[in-house]
Design a protein around this motif. Structure first.
Motif, PDB file in Angstrom:
ATOM      1  N   LEU A 231       0.821  -1.208   0.000  1.00  0.00           N
ATOM      2  CA  LEU A 231       0.000   0.000   0.000  1.00  0.00           C
ATOM      3  C   LEU A 231       0.861   1.265   0.000  1.00  0.00           C
ATOM      4  N   MET A 232       2.000   1.211   0.681  1.00  0.00           N
ATOM      5  CA  MET A 232       2.919   2.349   0.666  1.00  0.00           C
ATOM      6  C   MET A 232       3.502   2.533  -0.741  1.00  0.00           C
ATOM      7  N   LEU A 233       3.853   1.433  -1.411  1.00  0.00           N
ATOM      8  CA  LEU A 233       4.329   1.508  -2.787  1.00  0.00           C
ATOM      9  C   LEU A 233       3.246   2.113  -3.683  1.00  0.00           C
ATOM     10  N   ALA A 234       1.990   1.701  -3.472  1.00  0.00           N
ATOM     11  CA  ALA A 234       0.892   2.243  -4.273  1.00  0.00           C
ATOM     12  C   ALA A 234       0.736   3.746  -4.052  1.00  0.00           C
ATOM     13  N   SER A 235       0.928   4.201  -2.812  1.00  0.00           N
ATOM     14  CA  SER A 235       0.812   5.642  -2.562  1.00  0.00           C
ATOM     15  C   SER A 235       1.917   6.411  -3.274  1.00  0.00           C
TER      16      SER A 235
END
Length: 182
Positions: free
Chosen positions: A47-51
């Motif tokens: 999810l951090m990569l997606a952000s």
């Protein structure tokens, strides 16, 4: 706020073996244990990569790079989808049956097609990787004698280093099988 990928409501860190018995769930699927720290950490990293990807898409959009925006948003959507699917992996139970959710597959067995549910000592995969170690696994046998993949082990992303939590989860699933199975 209801989070369906988490286990049933509990005020404790760990679930008691009888915390998820059928009288507590109307007819929905429930995971009788919480997702483990390794699984949650991997999903959080995705999810951090997606952000970061979405932030990069905004910067590309402001600079006028249309195809790059579409590609970057597509990659972010894939990362979010992978994270959500990763959080759903595990055993789910309901009054209708037993559901084993893997990353790329789902197997649902009605209780009358479940032959046995037991814990066994056997070689298990460490964090789902090809390396195997000696450990415990929840073994589900269909009524025709076929085995389901051992998805619930004491060395997977939910229970690595948490043997007591594995025992409680296995006992809860065995309790469901004993009460609703044949």
């Amino acid at each position: 706020m209801s989070l369906p990928f988490l286990a049933a409501d509990s005020g404790h860190d760990e679930y008691a073996a009888d915390a998820a018995l059928p009288h507590r769930v109307q007819d929905g699927w429930v995971r009788p244990y919480r997702p483990g720290p390794w699984r949650v950490a991997a999903a959080a990293m995705l999810l951090m990569l997606a952000s970061y990807l979405l932030f990069a898409a905004v910067i590309m959009g402001l600079s006028g790079n249309g195809p790059g925006v579409v590609t970057t948003i597509g990659a972010a959507v894939l990362a979010i989808g992978f994270a959500l699917r990763l959080l759903r992996v595990g055993f789910w139970v309901s009054t209708r049956g037993l559901r084993q959710v893997g990353f790329l597959y789902t197997t649902t067995l009605p209780w009358d097609r479940v032959g046995s549910v037991r814990t066994a000592q056997q070689p298990v995969k460490w964090l789902g990787l090809p390396r195997t170690v000696q450990g415990q696994a929840l073994v589900v046998t269909r009524s025709n004698g076929q085995l389901l993949r051992p998805l619930l082990t004491d060395h997977n992303a939910d229970f690595l280093g948490r043997t007591e939590a594995f025992d409680q989860a296995a006992d809860a699933i065995e309790g469901w099988a004993a009460e609703l199975g044949r």
